[in-house]
Design an enzyme around this catalytic site. Structure first.
Site, PDB file in Angstrom:
ATOM      1  N   HIS A 324      27.630 -22.078  73.173  1.00  0.00           N
ATOM      2  CA  HIS A 324      27.975 -23.498  72.995  1.00  0.00           C
ATOM      3  C   HIS A 324      27.908 -23.985  71.540  1.00  0.00           C
ATOM      4  CE1 HIS A 324      23.728 -23.855  74.911  1.00  0.00           C
ATOM      5  NE2 HIS A 324      23.577 -23.870  73.617  1.00  0.00           N
ATOM      6  N   ASN A 325      27.871 -23.050  70.572  1.00  0.00           N
ATOM      7  CA  ASN A 325      28.002 -23.428  69.146  1.00  0.00           C
ATOM      8  C   ASN A 325      29.000 -22.470  68.499  1.00  0.00           C
ATOM      9  OD1 ASN A 325      26.070 -25.422  69.314  1.00  0.00           O
ATOM     10  ND2 ASN A 325      24.551 -24.388  68.065  1.00  0.00           N
ATOM     11  N   MET A 376      12.922 -28.613  79.715  1.00  0.00           N
ATOM     12  CA  MET A 376      11.823 -27.883  80.343  1.00  0.00           C
ATOM     13  C   MET A 376      11.273 -28.653  81.553  1.00  0.00           C
ATOM     14  SD  MET A 376       8.419 -26.715  78.358  1.00  0.00           S
ATOM     15  CE  MET A 376       8.116 -28.436  77.972  1.00  0.00           C
ATOM     16  N   HIS A 400      26.740 -29.301  77.381  1.00  0.00           N
ATOM     17  CA  HIS A 400      25.989 -28.040  77.302  1.00  0.00           C
ATOM     18  C   HIS A 400      24.558 -28.158  77.797  1.00  0.00           C
ATOM     19  CE1 HIS A 400      23.850 -29.688  73.934  1.00  0.00           C
ATOM     20  NE2 HIS A 400      23.334 -28.540  73.560  1.00  0.00           N
TER      21      HIS A 400
END
EC number: 6.5.1.-
Length: 477
Positions: A324-325, A376, A400
């Site tokens: 996603h980058n 998390m 994302h």
DNA sequence: ATGTGC
């Protein structure tokens, strides 16, 4: 964000008309609540990106967008090389090819619950995590170049994983046209001992349960059933990607004026795609993509080893791996014509719809899996790309993750890592991390509501929800 | 994100 600056096109699509130096409009996909909570910096950054040379269609932001370096995180922008289009180091991000992969295990919840603490401890002992962590693989200078050229394919050739894994990775596990020679000795040196490591920040390895099914036939096609256990790995290109980003950003700032580029913000430093610097960055960035793919492949091998010690009946097979980058060359329809474009996705996931030729044969009819990592202790999601007729949204892209809504500094001041670990343990979620501060920075309260983000992505027509995953064990960087 | 900060 000040909503009076936006034109509302639907409940989930808001436009910023092109004014001033903007060459195209801005388009933000989000519902009102998410938009109201977004920093005004996102608005400014979407507008600045819209002013870059050669941008086509629009400057996009996904529902999880937040303030980033130059480009917003959650930003998507495509550039036409034939129209002076640029490539931007800040448009890819520092953690080049950061991404998520999700693996089936063949296990159900009860099997994991019976050995949960031992599984957590074994994974934590096996998976290197944290700032400066080093791994089981140490590469000489020539081996590094092989890795940078070969990606996950190189890792499989070295014995880390199987050919079947490669089928389920974007570009079959290897970015073409990577140029190891364009990567500095310093970047290579930093990476020598960091292969097969998670790193820090929001990176993790998580054991998850499939908790809810939204699209039964697609879930079945992807091999996902309620109560099953999967493993997700979120990490990137470690020190190498960071070093490449830092070096090229500096060079692009210096060179921009030589190329006659008027930067709306120096953080948007970029170079023409057709320039020497642009081509050199693309070669180095693709090498970093291969580094991230190899890294996730080696981590998969380590996870398989850990599971084999505790749950030998487990069989970890790859569902999908998505970065996603990135900046990728893709063909898209613009004003009725198919064009070859350089699509920057920074904190945004590729989300090709059913039937796309680049998808693996086995799941092409279902659409590309879109792996959304939650914060998390909260849920993650598997979506698939959707074809909304010819009206492809944001060049086939989706969100994302949850996206931060609070700075790391603020989060670290507000929460204590140990208290968060205890609270999650009381809910049956086992966290293992080398850093209390890191856990505090990643407190669930420092993130947006991932469910609202995913629902907005679906409602906007970016992707379709398939299943929800809830955490059981999390190895946190 | 990051051998975390010019």
């Amino acid at each position: 964000m000040n909503l009076s600056l936006l034109e509302q096109h639907s409940d989930f699509e808001w436009h910023i008309p092109a004014t001033g130096k903007m060459r195209v409009p801005g388009i933000i996909y989000a519902e009102r609540g998410l938009l109201e909570d977004m920093d005004n910096k996102v608005y400014e950054q979407v507008c600045h990106v819209a002013a870059l040379p050669g941008i086509v269609s629009a400057s996009f932001a996904m529902p999880d967008a937040h303030w980033g370096y130059g480009f917003p995180i959650g930003g998507v922008a495509a550039f036409d090389p034939e129209a002076g289009g640029v490539v931007s180091a800040g448009g890819v991000g520092f953690d080049i090819s950061c991404g998520v992969r999700t693996l089936h295990t063949g296990l159900v919840r009860a099997q994991v619950d019976a050995v949960k603490a031992r599984l957590a401890d074994t994974l934590f002992a096996r998976i290197p995590a944290g700032v400066g962590s080093t791994g089981p693989v140490h590469l000489s200078a020539t081996k590094i170049d092989d890795m940078l050229a070969g990606g996950a394919k190189w890792a499989v050739d070295q014995g880390y994983g199987t050919q079947a894994d490669l089928e389920r990775i974007e570009e079959r596990g290897m970015a073409h046209h990577a140029k190891p020679a364009a990567v500095s000795p310093q970047a290579k040196k930093r990476q020598r001992d960091e292969m097969g490591t998670l790193g820090s920040g929001n990176h993790y390895l998580e054991v998850q349960e499939v908790d809810e099914i939204y699209a039964p036939s697609i879930a079945e096609g992807l091999g996902l059933q309620r109560g099953q256990i999967v493993v997700s790995i979120h990490c990137g290109s470690r020190g190498l990607g960071h070093q490449i980003g830092t070096e090229f950003l500096r060079e692009m700032v210096v060179e921009a004026k030589h190329y006659g580029i008027d930067l709306p913000d120096r953080e948007l430093a970029c170079a023409p795609i057709q320039s020497e610097l642009g081509q050199r960055y693309l070669g180095a960035m693709r090498a970093a993509i291969n580094c991230a793919l190899a890294n996730r492949q080696i981590l998969t091998h380590l996870a398989r080893e850990a599971f084999s010690k505790v749950l030998p009946q487990a069989c970890l097979t790859l569902l999908y791996d998505v970065s996603h980058n990135t900046c990728k060359v893709e063909h898209h329809l613009v004003d009725g014509k198919t064009k070859r474009l350089f699509v920057h996705r920074k904190g945004a996931t590729r989300a090709f719809g059913p039937g796309h030729p680049d998808l693996p044969d086995s799941i092409r009819d279902l659409g590309q899996p879109v792996l959304i990592g939650g914060s998390m202790g909260t849920s993650s999601y598997v979506l698939v790309g959707s074809n909304e007729g010819a009206d492809e949204r944001a060049f086939g892209s989706a969100c994302h993750g949850a996206g931060r809504n609070m700075s790391r500094t603020h989060a670290a001041a507000r929460w204590r890592g140990r208290a968060i670990v205890e609270e999650l343990a009381s809910r049956g979620i086992l966290i293992r991390s080398p850093s209390d501060r890191g856990v505090a920075e990643e407190a669930p309260g420092a993130y947006k509501d991932v469910q609202a983000v995913v629902d907005a992505a679906q409602a906007a027509g970016l992707a379709r929800k398939v299943v929800r995953l809830v955490p059981v064990v999390c190895i946190k960087g």
